[in-house]
Write a protein that holds these residues in place. Structure first.
Motif, short mmCIF file in Angstrom:
data_model
loop_
_atom_site.label_atom_id
_atom_site.label_comp_id
_atom_site.label_asym_id
_atom_site.label_seq_id
_atom_site.Cartn_x
_atom_site.Cartn_y
_atom_site.Cartn_z
N VAL A 82 0.84 -1.20 0.00
CA VAL A 82 0.00 0.00 0.00
C VAL A 82 0.88 1.25 0.00
CG1 VAL A 82 -0.21 -0.04 2.54
CG2 VAL A 82 -1.90 1.21 1.19
N TYR A 83 0.48 2.22 -0.82
CA TYR A 83 1.05 3.56 -0.75
C TYR A 83 0.25 4.35 0.29
CZ TYR A 83 3.69 3.22 -5.19
OH TYR A 83 4.57 2.88 -6.19
N LEU A 84 0.93 4.97 1.24
CA LEU A 84 0.29 5.83 2.23
C LEU A 84 0.85 7.24 2.05
CD1 LEU A 84 0.71 3.42 5.27
CD2 LEU A 84 -1.42 3.87 4.04
N TYR A 85 -0.04 8.19 1.75
CA TYR A 85 0.41 9.55 1.49
C TYR A 85 0.11 10.43 2.70
CZ TYR A 85 0.92 14.11 -0.79
OH TYR A 85 1.29 15.40 -1.11
N TYR A 86 1.14 10.72 3.47
CA TYR A 86 1.01 11.64 4.61
C TYR A 86 1.14 13.06 4.06
CZ TYR A 86 1.49 7.42 7.38
OH TYR A 86 1.29 6.17 7.92
N LYS A 87 0.00 13.56 3.56
CA LYS A 87 0.03 14.77 2.75
C LYS A 87 0.38 16.02 3.54
CE LYS A 87 -5.02 15.26 2.94
NZ LYS A 87 -6.26 15.33 2.13
N ASP A 88 0.13 16.01 4.85
CA ASP A 88 0.45 17.20 5.65
C ASP A 88 1.95 17.45 5.74
OD1 ASP A 88 -2.21 17.58 6.06
OD2 ASP A 88 -2.26 16.70 8.06
N ILE A 89 2.73 16.37 5.59
CA ILE A 89 4.18 16.52 5.66
C ILE A 89 4.86 16.06 4.36
CG2 ILE A 89 4.38 16.40 8.17
CD1 ILE A 89 4.88 13.44 7.95
N ASP A 90 4.03 15.83 3.33
CA ASP A 90 4.53 15.47 1.99
C ASP A 90 5.50 14.29 2.01
OD1 ASP A 90 3.10 17.09 0.24
OD2 ASP A 90 4.32 18.84 0.73
N ILE A 91 5.04 13.22 2.63
CA ILE A 91 5.82 11.97 2.62
C ILE A 91 4.93 10.85 2.09
CG2 ILE A 91 6.79 10.16 4.09
CD1 ILE A 91 8.08 12.28 5.77
N LEU A 92 5.44 10.11 1.12
CA LEU A 92 4.75 8.96 0.57
C LEU A 92 5.51 7.71 0.99
CD1 LEU A 92 2.51 7.91 -1.44
CD2 LEU A 92 4.31 7.95 -3.19
N VAL A 93 4.78 6.77 1.61
CA VAL A 93 5.40 5.53 2.07
C VAL A 93 4.83 4.37 1.26
CG1 VAL A 93 5.80 3.99 4.01
CG2 VAL A 93 5.66 6.45 4.40
N LEU A 94 5.70 3.63 0.61
CA LEU A 94 5.32 2.35 0.01
C LEU A 94 5.59 1.29 1.06
CD1 LEU A 94 4.41 0.58 -2.34
CD2 LEU A 94 6.76 0.61 -3.19
N SER A 95 4.53 0.63 1.51
CA SER A 95 4.70 -0.20 2.70
C SER A 95 4.11 -1.60 2.55
CB SER A 95 4.02 0.48 3.90
OG SER A 95 2.62 0.46 3.77
N TYR A 96 4.55 -2.47 3.46
CA TYR A 96 3.92 -3.76 3.66
C TYR A 96 2.71 -3.50 4.55
CZ TYR A 96 8.73 -5.42 2.57
OH TYR A 96 9.95 -5.66 2.01
N GLY A 97 1.55 -3.30 3.94
CA GLY A 97 0.39 -2.85 4.69
C GLY A 97 -0.23 -3.92 5.57
N ILE A 98 -0.80 -3.47 6.70
CA ILE A 98 -1.52 -4.34 7.62
C ILE A 98 -2.84 -3.67 7.97
CG2 ILE A 98 -1.49 -5.42 9.91
CD1 ILE A 98 1.55 -5.40 9.78
N SER A 99 -3.94 -4.41 7.88
CA SER A 99 -5.26 -3.84 8.14
C SER A 99 -5.35 -3.32 9.56
CB SER A 99 -6.35 -4.88 7.88
OG SER A 99 -6.14 -6.03 8.67
N GLU A 100 -6.16 -2.25 9.73
CA GLU A 100 -6.36 -1.65 11.06
C GLU A 100 -7.63 -2.16 11.73
OE1 GLU A 100 -6.09 2.68 10.65
OE2 GLU A 100 -4.19 2.48 11.67
N LYS A 101 -8.71 -2.34 10.95
CA LYS A 101 -10.01 -2.67 11.55
C LYS A 101 -10.03 -4.06 12.18
CE LYS A 101 -13.06 0.31 8.84
NZ LYS A 101 -14.24 0.35 7.94
N GLU A 102 -9.55 -5.05 11.43
CA GLU A 102 -9.58 -6.43 11.91
C GLU A 102 -8.22 -7.07 11.71
OE1 GLU A 102 -13.05 -8.83 10.83
OE2 GLU A 102 -13.83 -7.07 9.78
#
Length: 526
Positions: A82-102
């Motif tokens: 998953v790409y996660l775009y922390y737009k407030d600080i202009d950082i894009l992370v390509l990550s090994y994503g893990i679900s938050e809900k379950e």
């Protein structure tokens, strides 16, 4: 505007700009179609994974994302790149994503977590940001970093991807990073998961299914979910199918959009004909001459498409199947749809020569038929017996758990609202069951509008009751007003009036204001 020949880097740049500057929720369908176009026919380069994009639901997201999912993974429950775009600080992370809900039933290997000393950039996102003295990360912090990019957007809104040393990253480098992670994930999931990430050619023994039940129970939606499960391989047996009907699975409705080319949808009606469905003579004019020709119908076309791709499953959904003249529409198909008469690549199966087309026609083994019908429209017993014998009938019941889920979003601001709606739903259906029977129950789908999360949910509930439920009840109890108003509605909401010896019922003021409606509702549910 999308380029005619997209590169992944171009798609990613548009995602960054949309996420950074849009103040409204954005449609993500264009990203899905462009991703499909990018990977289509290129399995040696791009793994066959489903793309999901989010800019927020209900409000603009602080951290927009792009996820790549194997067939048995969900954003709410799974692992995925998953790409996660922390737009407030202009950082894009390509990550090994893990679900938050379950919590996912499958985890990333120890290598990814850095626990086996094979450490690349990999570490939990929240640790990375702490080390860099960044603001606290409240979302996706348990995911692991694969690559991190600084985002630089110039005054002309050109997006540049930079290393931590502020060096430019080329489009080739950007795509190679993604390819490396996607291929690693694809291979890992293929070996790890019991369900292969590619489409399954496992044949479910039951080829013909009819979903029936009261109005508003979500039969059409369920048909799409089942179709998605059959094509992806999530539904491989009748037990899987039964669990899906009972709600043990939580398939994403958007999954069915992934298989648009393998699902065909049609609605039967009184004017629908054999020529529309199977095929027949058509006419056109060419150079002033009238020409007659044999034109395949929607089902014949779909059978041919499925026959040419026998290793993948296809599903024809027939909505309101009992509203058409079934014997006339199906014709020879009555014989051909039997499970033991289907054809495949190793056996010709059973075929019938169609006179108009002068060729043999058969139904392939990998094509499934799912029909839907409302029990109130026509009794199942009145269906053509030849058709009935060839279908498995599964009843979709009103589901109180769905109502509770939809209304639970109000409990913080309106304590007890969910319980009130649930009691209303159950009480009303109990009275209908006693006086009319199970075919006429009210389905949970009538309460779908409550998911809009209105400022005053009682206003929405009153609207549903007055303009959706009451007209249906008046149709069901036509000619039996006393039963409807005095027994089913327990003398609430309507009052009996007399005019020159004639009795009639008119709405009480409780149906005109939220406060009075709320009080009358409490009396009704006891």
């Amino acid at each position: 505007m999308a380029l005619m020949d997209d590169r992944w880097s171009q798609i990613l740049r548009e995602f960054i700009l949309n996420a950074k500057y849009s103040n409204t929720n954005l449609n993500t369908s264009s990203y899905n179609s462009r991703w499909k176009k990018l990977i289509d026919g290129k399995p040696e380069k791009w793994p066959s994974l489903k793309l999901k994009v989010s800019f927020g639901q209900g409000k603009v997201a602080k951290i927009p994302w792009i996820a790549f999912l194997a067939e048995n993974m969900k954003v709410s429950k799974g692992i995925y790149p998953v790409y996660l775009y922390y737009k407030d600080i202009d950082i894009l992370v390509l990550s090994y994503g893990i679900s938050e809900k379950e919590k996912s039933s499958i985890d990333w290997p120890e290598k990814v977590k850095g626990n086996d000393k094979v450490d690349r950039v990999d570490q939990a996102i929240y640790k990375l940001f702490i080390n860099k003295k960044r603001p606290e990360i409240r979302h996706y912090g348990r995911s692991y970093v694969f690559k991190l990019y600084q985002i630089d957007i110039d005054k002309n809104q050109n997006v540049n991807f930079l290393t931590k040393d502020r060096k430019n990253i080329s489009d080739d480098e950007l795509e190679n990073d993604l390819l490396e992670l996607l291929k690693y994930y694809y291979d890992y999931m293929k070996n790890k998961s019991k369900i292969n990430v590619s489409n399954s050619n496992v044949y479910l023994m039951t080829k013909n299914i009819i979903l029936h039940g009261p109005v508003g129970t979500g039969k059409t939606r369920m048909a799409r979910l089942i179709a998605s499960g059959i094509i992806s391989g999530k539904i491989r047996s009748f037990q899987d199918l039964d669990r899906e009907i009972k709600g043990d699975y939580e398939m994403d409705l958007e999954d069915s959009n992934t298989y648009d080319d393998k699902i065909r949808f049609v609605t039967f009606h009184q004017s629908y004909s054999y020529e529309d469905f199977i095929g027949g003579l058509s006419v056109d004019s060419q150079d002033g001459q009238i020409r007659y020709f044999a034109k395949p119908g929607i089902f014949m076309d779909f059978c041919e498409k499925a026959s040419n791709d026998i290793n993948n499953n296809y599903v024809m959904i027939i909505d309101e199947i009992n509203r058409g003249d079934i014997s006339r529409i199906f014709g020879e198909l009555i014989t051909l749809i039997d499970e033991d008469k289907r054809s495949d690549d190793s056996s010709g199966g059973f075929s019938i020569k169609l006179p108009i087309f002068q060729k043999d026609f058969s139904v392939p083994k990998n094509l499934y038929i799912i029909g839907t019908m409302n029990d109130t429209d026509r009794s199942i017993a009145l269906l053509d017996l030849a058709l009935r014998r060839r279908f498995v009938f599964l009843k979709i019941e009103p589901d109180i758990n769905v109502v509770k889920k939809w209304t639970g979003i109000y409990d913080d601001k309106y304590p007890g609202f969910s319980e009130t709606v649930s009691k209303f739903f159950m009480t009303l259906n109990e009275m209908i069951l006693k006086t009319k029977g199970s075919d006429f129950l009210i389905g949970h789908g009538f309460f779908k509008d409550l998911t809009l999360k209105a400022d005053d949910p009682y206003r929405i509930l009153r609207y549903i009751f007055v303009y959706k439920i009451i007209p249906l009840l008046q149709e069901i109890y036509y000619g039996s007003n006393d039963i409807l108003y005095e027994i089913v509605l327990k003398g609430k909401f309507f009052e009996k009036k007399e005019n020159d010896g004639n009795y009639y019922y008119q709405p009480k003021s409780s149906l005109e204001s939220e406060d009075e409606f709320k009080n009358e509702l409490k009396k009704f549910i006891g």
